[in-house]
Design a protein around this motif. Structure first.
Motif, PDB file in Angstrom:
ATOM      1  N   VAL A 251       0.824  -1.203   0.000  1.00 49.71           N
ATOM      2  CA  VAL A 251       0.000   0.000   0.000  1.00 49.71           C
ATOM      3  C   VAL A 251       0.862   1.259   0.000  1.00 49.71           C
ATOM      4  O   VAL A 251       0.571   2.228  -0.728  1.00 49.71           O
ATOM      5  CB  VAL A 251      -0.967  -0.004   1.200  1.00 49.71           C
ATOM      6  N   ASP A 252       1.932   1.263   0.799  1.00 50.26           N
ATOM      7  CA  ASP A 252       2.740   2.489   0.887  1.00 50.26           C
ATOM      8  C   ASP A 252       3.913   2.531  -0.091  1.00 50.26           C
ATOM      9  O   ASP A 252       4.704   3.469  -0.093  1.00 50.26           O
ATOM     10  CB  ASP A 252       3.233   2.734   2.317  1.00 50.26           C
ATOM     11  N   GLY A 253       4.054   1.477  -0.941  1.00 44.93           N
ATOM     12  CA  GLY A 253       5.036   1.528  -2.009  1.00 44.93           C
ATOM     13  C   GLY A 253       6.417   1.003  -1.691  1.00 44.93           C
ATOM     14  O   GLY A 253       7.309   1.055  -2.540  1.00 44.93           O
ATOM     15  N   ARG A 254       6.627   0.452  -0.499  1.00 43.18           N
ATOM     16  CA  ARG A 254       7.937  -0.143  -0.197  1.00 43.18           C
ATOM     17  C   ARG A 254       8.152  -1.434  -0.971  1.00 43.18           C
ATOM     18  O   ARG A 254       9.278  -1.842  -1.227  1.00 43.18           O
ATOM     19  CB  ARG A 254       8.065  -0.404   1.304  1.00 43.18           C
ATOM     20  N   LEU A 255       7.055  -2.111  -1.307  1.00 42.64           N
ATOM     21  CA  LEU A 255       7.084  -3.304  -2.144  1.00 42.64           C
ATOM     22  C   LEU A 255       6.114  -3.104  -3.304  1.00 42.64           C
ATOM     23  O   LEU A 255       5.160  -2.334  -3.201  1.00 42.64           O
ATOM     24  CB  LEU A 255       6.679  -4.553  -1.352  1.00 42.64           C
ATOM     25  N   VAL A 256       6.372  -3.839  -4.380  1.00 37.67           N
ATOM     26  CA  VAL A 256       5.499  -3.777  -5.550  1.00 37.67           C
ATOM     27  C   VAL A 256       5.149  -5.197  -5.955  1.00 37.67           C
ATOM     28  O   VAL A 256       6.031  -6.079  -5.999  1.00 37.67           O
ATOM     29  CB  VAL A 256       6.188  -3.058  -6.721  1.00 37.67           C
ATOM     30  N   ARG A 305      -7.849  -1.739  -2.921  1.00 36.66           N
ATOM     31  CA  ARG A 305      -7.875  -0.448  -3.626  1.00 36.66           C
ATOM     32  C   ARG A 305      -6.534  -0.175  -4.288  1.00 36.66           C
ATOM     33  O   ARG A 305      -6.474   0.308  -5.430  1.00 36.66           O
ATOM     34  CB  ARG A 305      -8.219   0.672  -2.637  1.00 36.66           C
ATOM     35  N   SER A 306      -5.461  -0.486  -3.589  1.00 35.91           N
ATOM     36  CA  SER A 306      -4.125  -0.249  -4.133  1.00 35.91           C
ATOM     37  C   SER A 306      -3.870  -1.097  -5.370  1.00 35.91           C
ATOM     38  O   SER A 306      -3.347  -0.618  -6.376  1.00 35.91           O
ATOM     39  CB  SER A 306      -3.074  -0.541  -3.058  1.00 35.91           C
ATOM     40  N   GLU A 307      -4.242  -2.382  -5.303  1.00 35.25           N
ATOM     41  CA  GLU A 307      -4.011  -3.276  -6.432  1.00 35.25           C
ATOM     42  C   GLU A 307      -4.879  -2.901  -7.628  1.00 35.25           C
ATOM     43  O   GLU A 307      -4.446  -2.991  -8.782  1.00 35.25           O
ATOM     44  CB  GLU A 307      -4.272  -4.725  -6.010  1.00 35.25           C
ATOM     45  N   THR A 308      -6.104  -2.474  -7.359  1.00 33.22           N
ATOM     46  CA  THR A 308      -6.987  -2.059  -8.448  1.00 33.22           C
ATOM     47  C   THR A 308      -6.416  -0.831  -9.164  1.00 33.22           C
ATOM     48  O   THR A 308      -6.422  -0.740 -10.392  1.00 33.22           O
ATOM     49  CB  THR A 308      -8.389  -1.757  -7.909  1.00 33.22           C
ATOM     50  N   ALA A 309      -5.877   0.105  -8.360  1.00 33.41           N
ATOM     51  CA  ALA A 309      -5.311   1.319  -8.947  1.00 33.41           C
ATOM     52  C   ALA A 309      -4.075   1.018  -9.780  1.00 33.41           C
ATOM     53  O   ALA A 309      -3.831   1.663 -10.809  1.00 33.41           O
ATOM     54  CB  ALA A 309      -4.964   2.316  -7.841  1.00 33.41           C
ATOM     55  N   ARG A 310      -3.296   0.021  -9.375  1.00 33.65           N
ATOM     56  CA  ARG A 310      -2.064  -0.304 -10.093  1.00 33.65           C
ATOM     57  C   ARG A 310      -2.264  -1.364 -11.162  1.00 33.65           C
ATOM     58  O   ARG A 310      -1.328  -1.720 -11.873  1.00 33.65           O
ATOM     59  CB  ARG A 310      -0.995  -0.784  -9.096  1.00 33.65           C
ATOM     60  N   GLY A 311      -3.463  -1.927 -11.221  1.00 29.68           N
ATOM     61  CA  GLY A 311      -3.723  -2.952 -12.224  1.00 29.68           C
ATOM     62  C   GLY A 311      -3.072  -4.280 -11.922  1.00 29.68           C
ATOM     63  O   GLY A 311      -2.746  -5.045 -12.836  1.00 29.68           O
ATOM     64  N   THR A 312      -2.862  -4.593 -10.653  1.00 29.91           N
ATOM     65  CA  THR A 312      -2.233  -5.869 -10.285  1.00 29.91           C
ATOM     66  C   THR A 312      -3.187  -6.742  -9.489  1.00 29.91           C
ATOM     67  O   THR A 312      -2.777  -7.518  -8.637  1.00 29.91           O
ATOM     68  CB  THR A 312      -0.962  -5.633  -9.446  1.00 29.91           C
ATOM     69  N   LYS A 313      -4.472  -6.596  -9.741  1.00 32.30           N
ATOM     70  CA  LYS A 313      -5.469  -7.417  -9.044  1.00 32.30           C
ATOM     71  C   LYS A 313      -5.184  -8.892  -9.303  1.00 32.30           C
ATOM     72  O   LYS A 313      -4.913  -9.294 -10.432  1.00 32.30           O
ATOM     73  CB  LYS A 313      -6.873  -7.067  -9.534  1.00 32.30           C
ATOM     74  N   PRO A 314      -5.198  -9.733  -8.266  1.00 29.50           N
ATOM     75  CA  PRO A 314      -4.747 -11.116  -8.414  1.00 29.50           C
ATOM     76  C   PRO A 314      -5.634 -11.963  -9.303  1.00 29.50           C
ATOM     77  O   PRO A 314      -6.843 -11.779  -9.376  1.00 29.50           O
ATOM     78  CB  PRO A 314      -4.764 -11.652  -6.984  1.00 29.50           C
ATOM     79  N   ARG A 315      -4.977 -12.874 -10.003  1.00 28.03           N
ATOM     80  CA  ARG A 315      -5.691 -13.956 -10.662  1.00 28.03           C
ATOM     81  C   ARG A 315      -5.922 -15.051  -9.641  1.00 28.03           C
ATOM     82  O   ARG A 315      -5.088 -15.268  -8.761  1.00 28.03           O
ATOM     83  CB  ARG A 315      -4.825 -14.532 -11.785  1.00 28.03           C
ATOM     84  N   ALA A 316      -7.016 -15.757  -9.754  1.00 30.38           N
ATOM     85  CA  ALA A 316      -7.269 -16.867  -8.826  1.00 30.38           C
ATOM     86  C   ALA A 316      -6.151 -17.875  -8.928  1.00 30.38           C
ATOM     87  O   ALA A 316      -5.672 -18.168 -10.021  1.00 30.38           O
ATOM     88  CB  ALA A 316      -8.601 -17.532  -9.150  1.00 30.38           C
ATOM     89  N   PRO A 317      -5.676 -18.411  -7.775  1.00 36.64           N
ATOM     90  CA  PRO A 317      -4.612 -19.419  -7.829  1.00 36.64           C
ATOM     91  C   PRO A 317      -4.989 -20.575  -8.737  1.00 36.64           C
ATOM     92  O   PRO A 317      -6.098 -21.104  -8.671  1.00 36.64           O
ATOM     93  CB  PRO A 317      -4.488 -19.865  -6.371  1.00 36.64           C
ATOM     94  N   ALA A 318      -4.042 -20.981  -9.590  1.00 38.18           N
ATOM     95  CA  ALA A 318      -4.324 -22.049 -10.548  1.00 38.18           C
ATOM     96  C   ALA A 318      -4.437 -23.395  -9.863  1.00 38.18           C
ATOM     97  O   ALA A 318      -5.264 -24.217 -10.194  1.00 38.18           O
ATOM     98  CB  ALA A 318      -3.235 -22.078 -11.618  1.00 38.18           C
TER      99      ALA A 318
END
Length: 329
Positions: A251-256, A305-318
């Protein structure tokens, strides 16, 4: 003719009996009880004399329960646990423990999620300090004087009540911001050429979920997820992390988050709040339970909210990883 009444057994002798039975060594039991070896030996001898039969077989320095001792231990453990539970609940109700809530948690959960929120707990409950014990070991809550624990597992835990806090957290790929800039737009196969941290089998499972067969080799492993994520933040490599551990840093950007692919794993078990049943309605524990759930909801909402804004919303685990059970952290 009435059956003979069972003898009244001194509580101290029963406590010594339980300790010796569990440790299978008189000296080890004496250390636990803070008594001398001879005092413990006398208590066991007195108990056997009062009962009229032996409870242990002596095998060198070891003392091993015989069938009579095994039968007695089952009842003694249950009775003493109930008594300990009742004493703790009585102390809490009387106010002796009401000013401090003792909680034991896994170090990774404490460092990465719980400790950053202690300030908000203090603001909401200024008269109820938290005493947090971060330990990799599953402790006996009643015997060690804890009111609750946050544990990972499937339960149930003998003699304890438990409530599921959240489901099995999936594992996601995370990196430092500089690694994210370098790998921007890269396909999953590019990750295999980067320094990878953590469990090799888990990485293999993640690559498989991404549709690749990669014999992943990691440059370092850790027995604590918090340490691993600190290494990632210092740009020492990429890691597969549980979302709950990485949430604040994402959320705070220390990790991506580097990929929408997520993988489940046999070791990713649900988190539970565990406590002695007698404390279920104790107001301080109820306050902690409510606060914990509220904070978890807020944390996951902020991450979403953070993932949606960055476009990294998870795919369901395969699929679930096939890695053997690693040490939980």
């Amino acid at each position: 003719r009435r059956p003979a009444r069972a003898p009244r057994l001194p509580l101290s002798n029963l406590t010594a009996f339980r300790a010796v039975a569990e440790k299978e060594n008189l000296r080890a039991a004496a250390d636990v009880l803070h008594l001398t070896h001879s005092a413990v030996s006398q208590q066991i001898r007195g108990l056997e004399e009062q009962l009229g039969f032996a409870l242990f077989d002596r095998r060198g320095r070891r003392v091993v329960l015989n069938p009579a001792g095994q039968a007695l231990l089952r009842s003694v453990q249950s009775a003493l646990a109930t008594l300990d539970d009742g004493v703790q609940a009585a102390a809490a109700a009387a106010g002796g423990e009401a000013q401090r809530l003792r909680v034991t948690v896994l170090p990774s959960f404490a460092n990465r999620w719980l400790l950053p929120r202690i300030g908000r707990w203090r603001e909401q409950h200024p008269a109820l300090p938290l005493e947090i014990d971060a330990s990799m070991h599953v402790v006996d809550l009643v015997r060690e004087g804890f009111h609750a624990a946050v544990r990972q597992g499937i339960g149930p835990w003998a003699g304890l009540a438990s409530e599921r806090l959240f489901e099995q957290p999936s594992f996601i790929v995370v990196g430092a911001p500089s690694a994210a800039r370098m790998l921007a737009g890269a396909q999953p196969e590019a990750f295999a050429r980067e320094p990878l941290l953590g469990d090799s089998d888990l990485w293999k499972a993640w690559f498989a979920a991404a549709g690749l067969r990669v014999n992943a080799t990691t440059v370092a492993t850790f027995n604590d997820a918090g340490l691993m994520l600190q290494a990632v933040e210092q740009n020492l490599g990429l890691a597969l992390a549980r979302e709950i551990h990485a949430a604040d840093a994402l959320v705070d950007g220390r990790l991506v988050r580097l990929s929408p692919v997520a993988v489940a794993h046999v070791d990713a078990q649900p988190y539970h709040l565990v406590y002695p049943p007698a404390l279920g309605d104790w107001p301080p524990l109820d306050a902690f339970r409510r606060w914990l759930r509220d904070e978890l909801d807020q944390s996951m909402a902020a991450l979403h909210r953070s993932e949606t804004a960055r476009g990294t919303k998870p795919r369901a685990p395969a699929r679930k990883g096939r890695a053997g059970a690693a040490r939980r952290s």
